[in-house]
Write an enzyme that holds these catalytic residues in place. Structure first.
Site, PDB file in Angstrom:
ATOM      1  N   VAL A   5      14.121 -21.145 -80.567  1.00  0.00           N
ATOM      2  CA  VAL A   5      12.827 -20.469 -80.668  1.00  0.00           C
ATOM      3  C   VAL A   5      12.199 -20.855 -81.997  1.00  0.00           C
ATOM      4  O   VAL A   5      12.861 -20.797 -83.046  1.00  0.00           O
ATOM      5  CB  VAL A   5      12.976 -18.939 -80.594  1.00  0.00           C
ATOM      6  N   PHE A   6      10.921 -21.245 -81.972  1.00  0.00           N
ATOM      7  CA  PHE A   6      10.213 -21.603 -83.199  1.00  0.00           C
ATOM      8  C   PHE A   6       9.427 -20.412 -83.717  1.00  0.00           C
ATOM      9  O   PHE A   6       8.636 -19.807 -82.993  1.00  0.00           O
ATOM     10  CB  PHE A   6       9.248 -22.764 -82.936  1.00  0.00           C
ATOM     11  N   GLY A   7       9.664 -20.063 -84.973  1.00  0.00           N
ATOM     12  CA  GLY A   7       8.953 -18.970 -85.613  1.00  0.00           C
ATOM     13  C   GLY A   7       7.962 -19.488 -86.635  1.00  0.00           C
ATOM     14  O   GLY A   7       8.324 -20.310 -87.492  1.00  0.00           O
ATOM     15  N   TYR A   8       6.721 -19.002 -86.575  1.00  0.00           N
ATOM     16  CA  TYR A   8       5.699 -19.443 -87.517  1.00  0.00           C
ATOM     17  C   TYR A   8       4.983 -18.274 -88.178  1.00  0.00           C
ATOM     18  O   TYR A   8       4.158 -18.458 -89.075  1.00  0.00           O
ATOM     19  CB  TYR A   8       4.665 -20.329 -86.809  1.00  0.00           C
ATOM     20  N   GLY A   9       5.283 -17.044 -87.725  1.00  0.00           N
ATOM     21  CA  GLY A   9       4.705 -15.842 -88.304  1.00  0.00           C
ATOM     22  C   GLY A   9       5.815 -14.986 -88.886  1.00  0.00           C
ATOM     23  O   GLY A   9       6.595 -15.426 -89.724  1.00  0.00           O
ATOM     24  N   SER A  10       5.908 -13.755 -88.417  1.00  0.00           N
ATOM     25  CA  SER A  10       6.923 -12.843 -88.953  1.00  0.00           C
ATOM     26  C   SER A  10       8.342 -13.311 -88.642  1.00  0.00           C
ATOM     27  O   SER A  10       9.292 -12.931 -89.347  1.00  0.00           O
ATOM     28  CB  SER A  10       6.711 -11.433 -88.402  1.00  0.00           C
ATOM     29  N   GLU A  95       6.925  -9.907 -79.018  1.00  0.00           N
ATOM     30  CA  GLU A  95       5.838 -10.876 -78.936  1.00  0.00           C
ATOM     31  C   GLU A  95       4.906 -10.587 -77.764  1.00  0.00           C
ATOM     32  O   GLU A  95       4.335 -11.499 -77.166  1.00  0.00           O
ATOM     33  CB  GLU A  95       6.418 -12.289 -78.803  1.00  0.00           C
TER      34      GLU A  95
END
Length: 230
Positions: A5-10, A95
Site C-alpha cells: 500500500v502506498f501512503g502519501y498523506g497521513s 480511507e
C-alpha cells in the site's frame, strides 16, 4: 497473501496497521492536492477539513512510503475482498473518502527508471463533485488555508494533519513544495511565527480557541456540494 500500500498523506507518519516492511520511494505522474473533504476525522459535515488526494499530472513524482503486508491466517482473517484484491478492513474504513483504488508502480531513489515494486495499491478520489461527494476541488491558497486553520474533528485539528505531513516529508528527505506553501499560509492565518520549526507548527491554538476565532477569520461559505451527509 502479500500486498503493498502506498501512503502519501497521513499514512506516511501514521499507518495505524500492522505491516512487515516500510520502503521510502515515489510513484510517477501523480501529485498531491488538498481537494478532498474529511467529515469524520479532521472535520465535520458542517465544517469539513481539507485533506490530500492525488491528481494525475504527467511528469510529476509523488514521494511517500510503501507498506508491505504479508498475510498469515490472522491477517487474512482481518482482510476483506474488494473487487480484484484484498484489503484490511481498517484501511477501508479509514480511507472511506477515497472512492478509487489503483495499482501503480513504485520506484526507489537508487533506480528511478525501473519499478522497485510493481502493483502497489494507492487510494485516490474521483475529481468530480457529482460522482464523489467528498471532492471539494481546487481553491485559492488563502481560502484553503483559512479552511484548514479552523476545521477540526474527532481525530484532531485539520492544521495538525497538514503540519504533520510537512514534517513527515522533511523526515524522509523529500519535502513537497505544495505542502510547504500551504502550511506557511496556514501559519499566517494562525499568527505562528517561525517557518519550518515543527514544534511551533504544532503549538497553535486549540480547537476550542479556534471556535472563537472563526468569525474574525471571515471564512467564505463553502459550496453546497460540501455540505456532506455523514
Amino acid at each position: 497473501m502479500v500486498f503493498w500500500v502506498f501512503g502519501y498523506g497521513s499514512l506516511v507518519w501514521n499507518p495505524g496497521f500492522e505491516y512487515d516492511e516500510k520502503v521510502i520511494g515515489f510513484i510517477k505522474d501523480y501529485r498531491r492536492v488538498f481537494d478532498l473533504a474529511c467529515i469524520d476525522h479532521r472535520g465535520t459535515p458542517d465544517r469539513p477539513a481539507r485533506t490530500c488526494t492525488l491528481e494525475n499530472f504527467e511528469g510529476a513524482v509523488c514521494w511517500g512510503a510503501a507498506y508491505c503486508v504479508r498475510g498469515g491466517p490472522e491477517k487474512e482473517r482481518l482482510a476483506m475482498e474488494t473487487h480484484f484484491f484484498f484489503f484490511p478492513q481498517y484501511l477501508e474504513r479509514r480511507e472511506c473518502e477515497y472512492d478509487k483504488k489503483s495499482l501503480v508502480d513504485f520506484y526507489k531513489e537508487a533506480d528511478p527508471s525501473e519499478p522497485a515494486i510493481p502493483g502497489v495499491i494507492v487510494f485516490t478520489s474521483t475529481p468530480d463533485k457529482i460522482s464523489n461527494k467528498y471532492y471539494l476541488g481546487p481553491a485559492p491558497l488563502d481560502e484553503m488555508a483559512r479552511q484548514i486553520a479552523t476545521a477540526y474533528g474527532p481525530c484532531g485539528n485539520n492544521r495538525d494533519y497538514l503540519f504533520l505531513l510537512e514534517k513527515a516529508m522533511y523526515d524522509i528527505g523529500h519535502e513537497d513544495d505544495m505542502v510547504i506553501g500551504l502550511a506557511n499560509e496556514v501559519r499566517k492565518v494562525l499568527g505562528i511565527v517561525g517557518k519550518g520549526i515543527f514544534k511551533e507548527m504544532l503549538a497553535g491554538p486549540s480547537h476550542i480557541a479556534l471556535k472563537a476565532q472563526m468569525a474574525s477569520l471571515q471564512l467564505r461559505p463553502l459550496p453546497e456540494a460540501v455540505a456532506l451527509d455523514s
